[in-house]
Design a protein around this motif. Structure first.
Motif, PDB file in Angstrom:
ATOM      1  N   ARG A 180      -0.479   1.916  -9.106  1.00 31.36           N
ATOM      2  CA  ARG A 180      -0.193   0.700  -8.334  1.00 31.36           C
ATOM      3  C   ARG A 180      -0.010   1.033  -6.847  1.00 31.36           C
ATOM      4  O   ARG A 180       0.497   2.095  -6.487  1.00 31.36           O
ATOM      5  CB  ARG A 180       1.038  -0.026  -8.870  1.00 31.36           C
ATOM      6  N   ASN A 181      -0.479   0.113  -6.007  1.00 30.82           N
ATOM      7  CA  ASN A 181      -0.399   0.251  -4.555  1.00 30.82           C
ATOM      8  C   ASN A 181      -1.273   1.366  -4.002  1.00 30.82           C
ATOM      9  O   ASN A 181      -1.143   1.745  -2.835  1.00 30.82           O
ATOM     10  CB  ASN A 181       1.053   0.456  -4.090  1.00 30.82           C
ATOM     11  N   HIS A 182      -2.187   1.894  -4.807  1.00 27.53           N
ATOM     12  CA  HIS A 182      -3.098   2.942  -4.385  1.00 27.53           C
ATOM     13  C   HIS A 182      -4.521   2.598  -4.824  1.00 27.53           C
ATOM     14  O   HIS A 182      -4.720   1.918  -5.839  1.00 27.53           O
ATOM     15  CB  HIS A 182      -2.710   4.294  -4.994  1.00 27.53           C
ATOM     16  N   GLY A 183      -5.482   3.099  -4.060  1.00 24.28           N
ATOM     17  CA  GLY A 183      -6.872   2.899  -4.436  1.00 24.28           C
ATOM     18  C   GLY A 183      -7.223   1.439  -4.627  1.00 24.28           C
ATOM     19  O   GLY A 183      -6.869   0.584  -3.814  1.00 24.28           O
ATOM     20  N   ARG A 184      -7.881   1.148  -5.731  1.00 28.96           N
ATOM     21  CA  ARG A 184      -8.341  -0.211  -6.009  1.00 28.96           C
ATOM     22  C   ARG A 184      -7.461  -0.947  -7.014  1.00 28.96           C
ATOM     23  O   ARG A 184      -7.843  -2.003  -7.521  1.00 28.96           O
ATOM     24  CB  ARG A 184      -9.794  -0.150  -6.501  1.00 28.96           C
ATOM     25  N   SER A 185      -6.291  -0.397  -7.293  1.00 25.56           N
ATOM     26  CA  SER A 185      -5.358  -1.062  -8.202  1.00 25.56           C
ATOM     27  C   SER A 185      -4.551  -2.128  -7.458  1.00 25.56           C
ATOM     28  O   SER A 185      -4.452  -2.107  -6.232  1.00 25.56           O
ATOM     29  CB  SER A 185      -4.416  -0.042  -8.851  1.00 25.56           C
ATOM     30  N   PRO A 186      -3.952  -3.059  -8.211  1.00 24.32           N
ATOM     31  CA  PRO A 186      -3.191  -4.142  -7.578  1.00 24.32           C
ATOM     32  C   PRO A 186      -2.002  -3.638  -6.767  1.00 24.32           C
ATOM     33  O   PRO A 186      -1.477  -2.547  -7.009  1.00 24.32           O
ATOM     34  CB  PRO A 186      -2.720  -4.985  -8.775  1.00 24.32           C
ATOM     35  N   HIS A 187      -1.597  -4.462  -5.815  1.00 25.84           N
ATOM     36  CA  HIS A 187      -0.422  -4.186  -4.993  1.00 25.84           C
ATOM     37  C   HIS A 187       0.797  -4.901  -5.568  1.00 25.84           C
ATOM     38  O   HIS A 187       0.685  -5.966  -6.164  1.00 25.84           O
ATOM     39  CB  HIS A 187      -0.657  -4.665  -3.558  1.00 25.84           C
ATOM     40  N   HIS A 188       1.962  -4.277  -5.384  1.00 27.54           N
ATOM     41  CA  HIS A 188       3.219  -4.875  -5.843  1.00 27.54           C
ATOM     42  C   HIS A 188       4.335  -4.309  -4.995  1.00 27.54           C
ATOM     43  O   HIS A 188       4.293  -3.143  -4.593  1.00 27.54           O
ATOM     44  CB  HIS A 188       3.457  -4.563  -7.324  1.00 27.54           C
ATOM     45  N   GLU A 189       5.346  -5.116  -4.733  1.00 27.73           N
ATOM     46  CA  GLU A 189       6.448  -4.674  -3.879  1.00 27.73           C
ATOM     47  C   GLU A 189       7.290  -3.588  -4.534  1.00 27.73           C
ATOM     48  O   GLU A 189       7.972  -2.817  -3.854  1.00 27.73           O
ATOM     49  CB  GLU A 189       7.341  -5.859  -3.503  1.00 27.73           C
ATOM     50  N   THR A 190       7.256  -3.497  -5.870  1.00 31.45           N
ATOM     51  CA  THR A 190       8.036  -2.484  -6.585  1.00 31.45           C
ATOM     52  C   THR A 190       7.203  -1.221  -6.759  1.00 31.45           C
ATOM     53  O   THR A 190       6.044  -1.282  -7.178  1.00 31.45           O
ATOM     54  CB  THR A 190       8.472  -3.003  -7.962  1.00 31.45           C
ATOM     55  N   LEU A 191       7.807  -0.079  -6.444  1.00 29.59           N
ATOM     56  CA  LEU A 191       7.111   1.198  -6.601  1.00 29.59           C
ATOM     57  C   LEU A 191       8.118   2.249  -7.057  1.00 29.59           C
ATOM     58  O   LEU A 191       8.519   3.128  -6.309  1.00 29.59           O
ATOM     59  CB  LEU A 191       6.445   1.606  -5.283  1.00 29.59           C
ATOM     60  N   THR A 192       8.545   2.109  -8.310  1.00 23.24           N
ATOM     61  CA  THR A 192       9.466   3.063  -8.920  1.00 23.24           C
ATOM     62  C   THR A 192       8.751   3.766 -10.061  1.00 23.24           C
ATOM     63  O   THR A 192       7.735   3.293 -10.575  1.00 23.24           O
ATOM     64  CB  THR A 192      10.705   2.356  -9.478  1.00 23.24           C
TER      65      THR A 192
END
Length: 255
Positions: free
Chosen positions: A48-60
């Motif tokens: 998540r939040n990298h490459g072509r994957s979806p973005h999301h405010e959570t990154l744990t």
């Protein structure tokens, strides 16, 4: 979250590969295509939040482990081998600890479960200082980035995050979420349980990410962990010594 991935090969067991911070699935293209696919069905995933994957405010790591759990279920993979480098290594560790029934084997490249100091702050600030849409060529962005990032290899790695659409450049990764969650990315992996299955840690001899002093904490969570060192490799152990790294992984898969 429906993660982007690239698939290689059609052999069991399934092998999911997780890249590091500011990386993407393409970092693993050569080894996946030329080596790993001969013994496994490889799924090189954009986290998540990298490459072509979806973005999301959570990154744990808990959230990223849930992403991998969902990926395994979505693609009906049963149980898998996980291989992760750096940040991806922590995601792999968290997934194995949280969902041990989904993971048969674990491979961690140059990462321990401990907390790390903020190594990437200057790089993240340098990226945030550049608006790619203001430039008309990749070379111009490279030149601007060089003012704060003099290392050409590091810039080449960072520039893999550039996307070009409708005549405009942009950062493909979710730089805002990465910066906002950077403390969580550096946090330790903790758990009240252990992962009691085969585990391989591979470190670079020229890297300081995994020290001998980290072994008790590693084996506290992964009792069957084996640590291998590739003497002439740095933190990017799989890129610095691809043949040696591939041999260790293939032998581990065959063991």
């Amino acid at each position: 979250m429906d993660l982007f991935y690239k698939q290689y090969g059609k052999h069991n067991p399934p092998l999911i590969i997780l890249h590091g911070l500011l990386g993407a699935s393409g970092n693993w293209h050569t080894l996946s295509r030329n080596v790993f696919k001969e013994k496994a069905t490889v799924y090189a995933v954009d986290q998540r939040n990298h490459g072509r994957s979806p973005h999301h405010e959570t990154l744990t790591y808990e959230a990223m482990a849930d992403d991998i759990r969902d990926f395994i279920h979505r693609h009906a993979l049963g149980t898998v081998t996980l291989l992760g480098h750096s940040m991806g290594g922590k995601t792999a560790m968290q997934t194995a600890l949280s969902y041990p029934g989904l993971v048969d084997r674990l491979i961690v490249a140059d990462m321990a479960p401990k907390a790390y100091p903020p190594h990437h702050t200057e790089l993240l600030e340098a990226l945030a200082a550049i608006d790619p849409s203001a430039y008309d060529s990749r070379s111009a962005i490279d030149e601007a980035l060089a003012e704060d990032v003099p290392s050409f290899p590091i810039r080449q790695f960072l520039l893999k995050n550039l996307a070009y659409e409708d005549g405009t450049y942009r950062w493909q990764m979710n730089l805002g979420a990465i910066r906002a969650n950077y403390e969580a990315i550096n946090a330790a992996i903790t758990s009240g349980r252990t992962f009691d299955k085969p585990t391989l840690f591979v470190r670079g001899g020229r890297s300081d990410y995994v020290a001998d002093a980290d072994l008790p904490a590693i084996r506290g969570l992964f009792p069957h962990a084996r640590l291998e060192t590739i003497a002439d490799a740095g933190h990017w152990v799989h890129a610095d010594a691809p043949d040696a790294f591939a041999r260790l992984v293939m032998d581990f898969l065959a063991d």
